[in-house]
Design a protein around this motif. Structure first.
Motif, mmCIF file in Angstrom:
data_model
loop_
_atom_site.group_PDB
_atom_site.id
_atom_site.type_symbol
_atom_site.label_atom_id
_atom_site.label_comp_id
_atom_site.label_asym_id
_atom_site.label_seq_id
_atom_site.Cartn_x
_atom_site.Cartn_y
_atom_site.Cartn_z
ATOM 1 N N PHE A 261 0.835 -1.187 0.000
ATOM 2 C CA PHE A 261 0.000 0.000 0.000
ATOM 3 C C PHE A 261 0.874 1.242 0.000
ATOM 4 N N GLN A 262 0.220 2.371 -0.310
ATOM 5 C CA GLN A 262 0.961 3.625 -0.432
ATOM 6 C C GLN A 262 1.712 3.962 0.853
ATOM 7 N N SER A 263 1.053 3.767 2.008
ATOM 8 C CA SER A 263 1.683 4.129 3.279
ATOM 9 C C SER A 263 2.928 3.282 3.529
ATOM 10 N N GLN A 264 2.853 1.996 3.159
ATOM 11 C CA GLN A 264 4.017 1.115 3.341
ATOM 12 C C GLN A 264 5.149 1.527 2.408
ATOM 13 N N LYS A 265 4.774 1.837 1.178
ATOM 14 C CA LYS A 265 5.781 2.268 0.199
ATOM 15 C C LYS A 265 6.439 3.559 0.685
ATOM 16 N N ARG A 266 5.619 4.476 1.221
ATOM 17 C CA ARG A 266 6.141 5.748 1.717
ATOM 18 C C ARG A 266 7.106 5.513 2.868
ATOM 19 N N ASP B 56 10.927 6.528 2.912
ATOM 20 C CA ASP B 56 11.406 7.472 3.930
ATOM 21 C C ASP B 56 12.602 6.896 4.686
ATOM 22 N N ASP B 57 12.490 5.636 5.064
ATOM 23 C CA ASP B 57 13.590 5.010 5.803
ATOM 24 C C ASP B 57 14.843 4.888 4.931
ATOM 25 N N LEU B 58 14.622 4.556 3.660
ATOM 26 C CA LEU B 58 15.770 4.479 2.747
ATOM 27 C C LEU B 58 16.433 5.845 2.606
ATOM 28 N N SER B 59 15.619 6.879 2.570
ATOM 29 C CA SER B 59 16.146 8.240 2.450
ATOM 30 C C SER B 59 16.979 8.595 3.699
ATOM 31 N N GLU B 60 16.447 8.246 4.861
ATOM 32 C CA GLU B 60 17.198 8.506 6.098
ATOM 33 C C GLU B 60 18.510 7.717 6.113
ATOM 34 N N PHE B 61 18.458 6.497 5.620
ATOM 35 C CA PHE B 61 19.656 5.665 5.550
ATOM 36 C C PHE B 61 20.717 6.320 4.669
ATOM 37 N N ARG B 62 20.296 6.805 3.508
ATOM 38 C CA ARG B 62 21.251 7.450 2.600
ATOM 39 C C ARG B 62 21.844 8.701 3.233
ATOM 40 N N GLN B 63 20.988 9.480 3.893
ATOM 41 C CA GLN B 63 21.479 10.705 4.545
ATOM 42 C C GLN B 63 22.491 10.367 5.641
ATOM 43 N N THR B 64 22.239 9.285 6.365
ATOM 44 C CA THR B 64 23.146 8.889 7.446
ATOM 45 C C THR B 64 24.495 8.446 6.894
ATOM 46 N N VAL B 65 24.458 7.673 5.815
ATOM 47 C CA VAL B 65 25.719 7.232 5.196
ATOM 48 C C VAL B 65 26.493 8.447 4.676
ATOM 49 N N ALA B 66 25.758 9.365 4.043
ATOM 50 C CA ALA B 66 26.406 10.573 3.517
ATOM 51 C C ALA B 66 27.044 11.369 4.659
ATOM 52 N N ALA B 67 26.324 11.503 5.776
ATOM 53 C CA ALA B 67 26.852 12.258 6.928
ATOM 54 C C ALA B 67 28.079 11.556 7.508
ATOM 55 N N GLN C 101 17.448 8.393 -7.278
ATOM 56 C CA GLN C 101 16.751 8.427 -8.571
ATOM 57 C C GLN C 101 15.932 7.155 -8.798
ATOM 58 N N LEU C 102 16.392 6.051 -8.223
ATOM 59 C CA LEU C 102 15.652 4.802 -8.404
ATOM 60 C C LEU C 102 14.214 4.924 -7.919
ATOM 61 N N PHE C 103 13.997 5.809 -6.949
ATOM 62 C CA PHE C 103 12.657 5.911 -6.359
ATOM 63 C C PHE C 103 11.840 7.080 -6.902
ATOM 64 N N THR C 104 12.457 7.866 -7.777
ATOM 65 C CA THR C 104 11.695 8.966 -8.379
ATOM 66 C C THR C 104 11.530 8.733 -9.889
ATOM 67 N N ASP C 105 12.650 8.575 -10.585
ATOM 68 C CA ASP C 105 12.597 8.256 -12.010
ATOM 69 C C ASP C 105 13.814 7.382 -12.305
ATOM 70 N N PHE C 106 13.601 6.079 -12.251
ATOM 71 C CA PHE C 106 14.753 5.163 -12.275
ATOM 72 C C PHE C 106 15.562 5.212 -13.562
ATOM 73 N N ARG C 107 14.956 5.786 -14.629
ATOM 74 C CA ARG C 107 15.704 5.869 -15.899
ATOM 75 C C ARG C 107 16.880 6.828 -15.782
ATOM 76 N N LEU C 108 16.776 7.795 -14.855
ATOM 77 C CA LEU C 108 17.832 8.806 -14.711
ATOM 78 C C LEU C 108 18.981 8.331 -13.815
ATOM 79 N N ALA C 109 18.767 7.209 -13.126
ATOM 80 C CA ALA C 109 19.776 6.744 -12.166
ATOM 81 C C ALA C 109 21.116 6.449 -12.844
ATOM 82 N N VAL C 110 21.051 5.978 -14.081
ATOM 83 C CA VAL C 110 22.281 5.589 -14.780
ATOM 84 C C VAL C 110 23.191 6.799 -15.013
ATOM 85 N N GLU C 111 22.587 7.961 -15.230
ATOM 86 C CA GLU C 111 23.401 9.179 -15.421
ATOM 87 C C GLU C 111 24.256 9.450 -14.178
#
Lengths: 312, 214
Positions: free
Chosen positions: B3-8, B12-23, B138-148
Motif C-alpha cells: 500500500f501507499q503508506s508502506q511504500k512511503r 522514507d527510511d531508505l532516504s534517512e539511511f542514505r542521509q546517514t551514510v552521507a553524513a 533516482q531509483l525511487f523517483t525516475d529510475f531511468r535517470l539513475a544511470v546518469e
C-alpha cells in the motif's frame, strides 16, 4: 432420471481446473508475485463468476455439435477428462476445449450425427486463437513498453503497477476462463436435465464449481510448468501474456466458441518472444506442446468412439 | 499488496539511511582534513566518535529496513534489489569508520607535503559516494535517470584512482621512514576503497535499472 451422468462433468471440470487455472495465474505464481494459495482462491471465485455471468453462449455451441443422450454425454465427458488428465501428468499445457470437442466429435462420428458446419467453425477458431493472441500480445507489449519507458516513475511504483496488474488481469483471466470454458465441463449436458429443472444457468454454476475444484486441488504442477516452460518470463512479460490471453479468450466467450486458454497463452508468449528477439523461447518445448495440441483431440476422439461402441 | 503508506515508509527510511551514510562519510572527510591541518588527536577522537555514531545509526536503519522488507509483501524482485543495495551501501559507512579509526589506532603520521593530496582524495571519495547515493535516490523517483548519476560515480572513481597512484608514488619517493611509508600507503588505500566500493554499488544500481529495461 439421475444426476449420475454429471459425474463425467465433475471429472472434466476437475481436469480443466487443474490444467487451465495455470494459464491464468501460472506466470504470476512462477514469478512469485502471488502465492499459490491466494492465486487458487482468487481464481476459483472468478471462474464461478465468469461461468454464471457469461458462460451460457458456449454451452449452446456444444449442444448443437452432435446429438447426445445421457449415456453419450457421460462417455464424452469421461473421454475428454481422461485425455486432459493424461496430458496433465505429462505437464503439457494442452486444450480442454480440444479434448471435449474431440470427444463430442468421436460420439458424433460413431453415431453419424456430427454437425460439420459447427465443427468447422470451432476448428477455425482453434487456429485463430494462438494467432490472435500472438498479435494481441505484441500490441499489448508495445503499449506497456511505451508506458513504462515514457512515464517517469520509481522502481517501487513500477513494480507495484506490474504486481497489482498481474493480480487484476489474473482475475480477469479467471473470469474469462469460467465464461469461455465452462461449456467444456457442463455444456454437453445442456438440455439433458430439463426434467429435473436444471437450466443452463444451473449447469454453468455447477461447471464453475467443478473447475474450481480442480483449481484448488491439483493445479500447482501446471502452474509451474506454464510459468517457466515456454520462456523465462519477467513480471512485465507475465502481465502482457495473461492480459493478451484473457482478451483473446473473452472475445471468443462473447462469440460463444469455447477455445483454449493454453493456445492463447502460448501464442501470447511467442508474440513477446518474437518482439524481444526470440532468444528466450524454448523451441523444443513449443514443438512438444504443438504436437500435444494435435494429439489431444485425436486421443479424446478415439476414447469416446471406443466408449460409444462399448457402452451406448 | 504494497500500500501507499508502506511504500512511503520504506522510501522514507531508505532516504534517512542514505542521509546517514552521507553524513558518516562527510564526518570522516572532515576528520581527515582536521587531522592534516592540526594533528589534534583529542579532536580526532571526538570526530571518530561522530563517525562511529553515524555508522551505528546506519546499521540500525539497515536492520529495521531489512525486517520491513521481509515482512511487507514487497514484490520479490524489488526486495532482492533493495536488500542488495542496503547491504553494499552500509559497507561504505563501515569503511568510512575504519578509515577514520585507522588515523587514531595506527598513529598515522601524514607529512605536510601530502596534506593537500590526501584531503583532495578524501573529498573526491566523498563526492563519489554522494553521486552513488543520488543514483539510488533516482531509483525511487525516475529510475531511468539513475544511470546518469552512476556515470558520474565512475568518473569520480577514476579521478580518485589517479590521485591514489600519484600519491603512492610520491610517498615512496619521499624521505619518509620505511614503515611510515607502508602505513601511509595502507591509509591511502583505505580512503580510495570508499570510492571503489561506491563504484561497485553504482554497478548494482545500473543492474537494477537494466533489469527493468524494456
Amino acid at each position: 432420471m439421475s444426476l449420475l451422468p454429471l459425474s463425467g462433468g465433475v471429472f472434466m471440470g476437475w481436469a480443466l481446473g487443474a490444467l487451465d487455472s495455470a494459464n491464468v495465474f501460472g506466470t504470476a505464481v512462477a514469478s512469485r508475485v502471488i502465492s499459490f494459495r491466494k492465486a487458487t482462491l482468487l481464481c476459483s471465485v472468478m471462474v464461478i463468476l465468469g461461468a454464471v455471468l457469461q458462460g451460457e453462449a458456449g454451452m449452446h455451441t456444444y449442444r448443437d455439435l452432435a446429438e447426445q443422450n445421457l449415456r453419450t454425454v457421460l462417455v464424452a465427458s469421461v473421454a475428454a477428462g481422461l485425455a486432459v488428465t493424461f496430458m496433465i501428468l505429462k505437464a503439457l499445457p494442452i486444450s480442454a476445449s480440444q479434448s471435449m470437442v474431440g470427444a463430442i466429435a468421436g460420439i458424433g462420428l460413431a453415431s453419424d450425427t456430427v454437425n460439420w458446419s459447427g465443427l468447422t467453425t470451432i476448428l477455425i477458431c482453434w487456429v485463430a486463437t494462438p494467432i490472435g493472441s500472438l498479435l494481441i500480445g505484441m500490441v499489448v507489449y508495445k503499449l506497456l513498453s511505451l508506458f513504462f519507458t515514457r512515464v517517469p516513475m520509481g522502481i517501487l511504483t513500477r513494480d507495484q503497477l506490474i504486481w497489482g496488474g498481474l493480480v487484476v488481469v489474473g482475475c480477469y483471466g479467471a473470469y474469462t476462463l469460467g465464461a469461455n470454458n465452462v461449456a467444456n465441463v457442463t455444456g454437453i449436458y445442456s438440455g439433458q436435465f430439463t426434467a429435473l429443472g436444471l437450466t443452463d444457468l444451473h449447469l454453468a454454476l455447477l461447471g464453475g464449481l467443478f473447475i474450481s475444484f480442480g483449481t484448488l486441488t491439483y493445479s500447482k504442477k501446471m502452474m509451474i510448468a506454464v510459468g517457466t516452460g515456454i520462456m523465462r518470463l519477467d513480471a512485465l512479460m507475465s502481465l502482457v501474456a495473461v492480459t493478451s490471453m484473457a482478451i483473446t479468450v473473452h472475445i471468443f466467450a462473447i462469440v460463444g466458441i469455447p477455445v483454449s486458454t493454453s493456445h492463447a497463452l502460448v501464442g501470447a508468449i511467442c508474440g513477446i518472444g518474437f518482439l524481444t528477439g526470440g532468444s528466450g523461447l524454448k523451441l523444443e518445448r513449443i514443438r512438444t506442446i504443438s504436437l500435444a495440441w494435435l494429439f489431444t483431440p485425436l486421443l479424446s476422439l478415439i476414447l469416446s468412439s471406443a466408449g460409444y461402441a462399448i457402452f451406448c | 499488496m504494497l500500500f501507499q503508506s508502506q511504500k512511503r515508509k520504506i522510501q522514507d527510511d531508505l532516504s534517512e539511511f542514505r542521509q546517514t551514510v552521507a553524513a558518516c562519510v562527510k564526518r570522516m572527510r572532515e576528520a581527515i582534513e582536521m587531522y592534516c591541518e592540526t594533528s589534534d588527536r583529542e579532536k580526532l577522537k571526538e570526530d571518530i566518535k561522530d563517525v562511529s555514531r553515524l555508522e551505528g545509526r546506519a546499521d540500525d536503519i539497515r536492520r529495521e529496513l531489512e525486517i520491513m522488507l521481509y515482512s511487507k509483501s514487497l514484490y520479490p524482485e524489488s526486495r532482492g534489489d533493495l536488500l542488495g543495495l542496503l547491504e553494499s551501501t552500509d559497507r561504505i559507512a563501515n569503511r568510512a569508520e575504519s578509515t577514520a579509526t585507522m588515523l587514531r589506532t595506527h598513529h598515522i603520521d601524514i607529512p605536510p607535503e601530502f596534506h593537500e593530496q590526501i584531503k583532495e582524495l578524501a573529498k573526491i571519495s566523498e563526492r563519489c559516494v554522494l553521486a552513488m547515493l543520488e543514483s539510488q535516490e533516482q531509483l525511487f523517483t525516475d529510475f531511468r535517470l539513475a544511470v546518469e548519476a552512476v556515470g558520474r560515480v565512475n568518473e569520480l572513481e577514476s579521478v580518485a584512482d589517479k590521485i591514489e597512484t600519484d600519491l603512492i608514488e610520491s610517498i615512496f619517493s619521499s624521505e619518509t621512514k620505511g614503515y611510515k611509508k607502508l602505513l601511509l600507503r595502507e591509509f591511502v588505500e583505505r580512503v580510495v576503497s570508499i570510492s571503489d566500493h561506491a563504484e561497485n554499488v553504482g554497478d548494482r544500481v545500473r543492474i537494477v535499472v537494466a533489469k527493468r529495461g524494456i
